[in-house]
Write a protein that holds these residues in place. Structure first.
Motif, PDB file in Angstrom:
ATOM      1  N   PRO A  33       0.841  -1.211   0.000  1.00 58.13           N
ATOM      2  CA  PRO A  33       0.000   0.000   0.000  1.00 58.13           C
ATOM      3  C   PRO A  33       0.871   1.253   0.000  1.00 58.13           C
ATOM      4  O   PRO A  33       1.974   1.245   0.529  1.00 58.13           O
ATOM      5  CB  PRO A  33      -0.795  -0.115   1.295  1.00 58.13           C
ATOM      6  CG  PRO A  33       0.019  -1.006   2.174  1.00 58.13           C
ATOM      7  CD  PRO A  33       0.767  -1.934   1.248  1.00 58.13           C
ATOM      8  N   GLU A  34       0.374   2.294  -0.613  1.00 60.56           N
ATOM      9  CA  GLU A  34       1.092   3.564  -0.622  1.00 60.56           C
ATOM     10  C   GLU A  34       0.971   4.211   0.749  1.00 60.56           C
ATOM     11  O   GLU A  34      -0.088   4.230   1.359  1.00 60.56           O
ATOM     12  CB  GLU A  34       0.512   4.502  -1.685  1.00 60.56           C
ATOM     13  CG  GLU A  34       0.810   4.072  -3.097  1.00 60.56           C
ATOM     14  CD  GLU A  34       2.304   4.085  -3.410  1.00 60.56           C
ATOM     15  OE1 GLU A  34       2.989   5.030  -2.979  1.00 60.56           O
ATOM     16  OE2 GLU A  34       2.766   3.156  -4.070  1.00 60.56           O
ATOM     17  N   LEU A  35       2.069   4.715   1.229  1.00 60.68           N
ATOM     18  CA  LEU A  35       2.087   5.380   2.522  1.00 60.68           C
ATOM     19  C   LEU A  35       2.225   6.882   2.312  1.00 60.68           C
ATOM     20  O   LEU A  35       2.790   7.324   1.316  1.00 60.68           O
ATOM     21  CB  LEU A  35       3.278   4.892   3.352  1.00 60.68           C
ATOM     22  CG  LEU A  35       3.270   3.424   3.747  1.00 60.68           C
ATOM     23  CD1 LEU A  35       4.606   3.068   4.386  1.00 60.68           C
ATOM     24  CD2 LEU A  35       2.141   3.121   4.701  1.00 60.68           C
ATOM     25  N   PRO A  36       1.720   7.661   3.255  1.00 63.86           N
ATOM     26  CA  PRO A  36       1.952   9.103   3.168  1.00 63.86           C
ATOM     27  C   PRO A  36       3.458   9.368   3.165  1.00 63.86           C
ATOM     28  O   PRO A  36       4.212   8.634   3.793  1.00 63.86           O
ATOM     29  CB  PRO A  36       1.303   9.657   4.436  1.00 63.86           C
ATOM     30  CG  PRO A  36       0.454   8.564   4.966  1.00 63.86           C
ATOM     31  CD  PRO A  36       0.965   7.270   4.420  1.00 63.86           C
ATOM     32  N   PRO A  37       3.911  10.399   2.475  1.00 65.65           N
ATOM     33  CA  PRO A  37       5.355  10.667   2.381  1.00 65.65           C
ATOM     34  C   PRO A  37       6.064  10.729   3.725  1.00 65.65           C
ATOM     35  O   PRO A  37       7.161  10.206   3.870  1.00 65.65           O
ATOM     36  CB  PRO A  37       5.427  12.003   1.659  1.00 65.65           C
ATOM     37  CG  PRO A  37       4.158  12.088   0.883  1.00 65.65           C
ATOM     38  CD  PRO A  37       3.130  11.347   1.703  1.00 65.65           C
ATOM     39  N   SER A  38       5.462  11.348   4.724  1.00 66.42           N
ATOM     40  CA  SER A  38       6.136  11.468   6.015  1.00 66.42           C
ATOM     41  C   SER A  38       6.334  10.093   6.648  1.00 66.42           C
ATOM     42  O   SER A  38       7.388   9.801   7.217  1.00 66.42           O
ATOM     43  CB  SER A  38       5.348  12.373   6.957  1.00 66.42           C
ATOM     44  OG  SER A  38       4.069  11.808   7.203  1.00 66.42           O
ATOM     45  N   SER A  40       6.425   7.214   5.000  1.00 69.13           N
ATOM     46  CA  SER A  40       7.350   6.485   4.137  1.00 69.13           C
ATOM     47  C   SER A  40       8.790   6.896   4.438  1.00 69.13           C
ATOM     48  O   SER A  40       9.670   6.040   4.549  1.00 69.13           O
ATOM     49  CB  SER A  40       7.012   6.772   2.674  1.00 69.13           C
ATOM     50  OG  SER A  40       7.913   6.129   1.825  1.00 69.13           O
ATOM     51  N   ASP A  41       9.035   8.180   4.585  1.00 65.44           N
ATOM     52  CA  ASP A  41      10.378   8.673   4.908  1.00 65.44           C
ATOM     53  C   ASP A  41      10.856   8.097   6.236  1.00 65.44           C
ATOM     54  O   ASP A  41      12.010   7.701   6.367  1.00 65.44           O
ATOM     55  CB  ASP A  41      10.404  10.203   4.964  1.00 65.44           C
ATOM     56  CG  ASP A  41      10.234  10.840   3.595  1.00 65.44           C
ATOM     57  OD1 ASP A  41      10.398  10.131   2.580  1.00 65.44           O
ATOM     58  OD2 ASP A  41       9.923  12.045   3.553  1.00 65.44           O
ATOM     59  N   HIS A  42       9.945   8.053   7.200  1.00 60.79           N
ATOM     60  CA  HIS A  42      10.290   7.514   8.515  1.00 60.79           C
ATOM     61  C   HIS A  42      10.680   6.040   8.396  1.00 60.79           C
ATOM     62  O   HIS A  42      11.651   5.599   9.013  1.00 60.79           O
ATOM     63  CB  HIS A  42       9.115   7.688   9.479  1.00 60.79           C
ATOM     64  CG  HIS A  42       9.334   7.073  10.817  1.00 60.79           C
ATOM     65  ND1 HIS A  42      10.226   7.584  11.736  1.00 60.79           N
ATOM     66  CD2 HIS A  42       8.796   5.964  11.392  1.00 60.79           C
ATOM     67  CE1 HIS A  42      10.217   6.823  12.824  1.00 60.79           C
ATOM     68  NE2 HIS A  42       9.367   5.833  12.634  1.00 60.79           N
ATOM     69  N   ARG A  46      14.260   4.220   9.247  1.00 57.56           N
ATOM     70  CA  ARG A  46      14.382   3.067  10.147  1.00 57.56           C
ATOM     71  C   ARG A  46      15.103   1.913   9.457  1.00 57.56           C
ATOM     72  O   ARG A  46      15.939   1.241  10.067  1.00 57.56           O
ATOM     73  CB  ARG A  46      13.000   2.612  10.614  1.00 57.56           C
ATOM     74  CG  ARG A  46      12.374   3.563  11.614  1.00 57.56           C
ATOM     75  CD  ARG A  46      11.098   3.017  12.189  1.00 57.56           C
ATOM     76  NE  ARG A  46      11.355   1.753  12.886  1.00 57.56           N
ATOM     77  CZ  ARG A  46      10.407   0.867  13.173  1.00 57.56           C
ATOM     78  NH1 ARG A  46       9.163   1.092  12.819  1.00 57.56           N
ATOM     79  NH2 ARG A  46      10.705  -0.243  13.807  1.00 57.56           N
ATOM     80  N   ILE A  47      14.793   1.680   8.199  1.00 55.70           N
ATOM     81  CA  ILE A  47      15.450   0.607   7.451  1.00 55.70           C
ATOM     82  C   ILE A  47      16.944   0.876   7.348  1.00 55.70           C
ATOM     83  O   ILE A  47      17.766  -0.019   7.561  1.00 55.70           O
ATOM     84  CB  ILE A  47      14.815   0.437   6.058  1.00 55.70           C
ATOM     85  CG1 ILE A  47      13.412  -0.146   6.197  1.00 55.70           C
ATOM     86  CG2 ILE A  47      15.684  -0.453   5.163  1.00 55.70           C
ATOM     87  CD1 ILE A  47      12.601  -0.105   4.926  1.00 55.70           C
ATOM     88  N   GLU A  48      17.304   2.098   7.021  1.00 51.87           N
ATOM     89  CA  GLU A  48      18.724   2.458   6.930  1.00 51.87           C
ATOM     90  C   GLU A  48      19.428   2.227   8.264  1.00 51.87           C
ATOM     91  O   GLU A  48      20.541   1.692   8.305  1.00 51.87           O
ATOM     92  CB  GLU A  48      18.880   3.910   6.495  1.00 51.87           C
ATOM     93  CG  GLU A  48      18.585   4.140   5.034  1.00 51.87           C
ATOM     94  CD  GLU A  48      18.737   5.600   4.634  1.00 51.87           C
ATOM     95  OE1 GLU A  48      19.273   6.402   5.420  1.00 51.87           O
ATOM     96  OE2 GLU A  48      18.314   5.921   3.517  1.00 51.87           O
ATOM     97  N   ASN A  49      18.783   2.621   9.352  1.00 52.73           N
ATOM     98  CA  ASN A  49      19.379   2.425  10.675  1.00 52.73           C
ATOM     99  C   ASN A  49      19.541   0.940  10.993  1.00 52.73           C
ATOM    100  O   ASN A  49      20.570   0.519  11.526  1.00 52.73           O
ATOM    101  CB  ASN A  49      18.546   3.110  11.764  1.00 52.73           C
ATOM    102  CG  ASN A  49      18.655   4.615  11.717  1.00 52.73           C
ATOM    103  OD1 ASN A  49      19.624   5.156  11.201  1.00 52.73           O
ATOM    104  ND2 ASN A  49      17.654   5.295  12.236  1.00 52.73           N
TER     105      ASN A  49
END
Length: 69
Positions: A33-38, A40-42, A46-49
């Motif tokens: 599902p598409e997530l709101p940009p904010s 999605s950015d979060h 988290r994935i990068e961390n």
């Protein structure tokens, strides 16, 4: 957890990883599902961390293995 147990856990994880990757590309997988940009950015942050933490854990584990030899 001993170094041997950690190594065995990583081996099991790596052995199962290709099977997980195959399922992600299958046609039966539900669309994301598409997530709101904010949000999605979060999640990307988290994935990068988490990826950085995994890399650090791999590095430390490798040092422990090398010290045991």
């Amino acid at each position: 957890m001993s170094v041997t147990e950690a190594i065995e856990a990583i081996k099991r994880f790596n052995a199962n990883k290709p099977a997980l990757d195959r399922h992600e590309g299958s046609a039966s997988a539900p669309p994301h599902p598409e997530l709101p940009p904010s949000r999605s950015d979060h999640l990307y942050e988290r994935i990068e961390n988490l990826e950085k933490e995994v890399d650090e854990l791999k590095r430390v584990l490798q040092q422990l293995v090398n010290e045991k030899r």
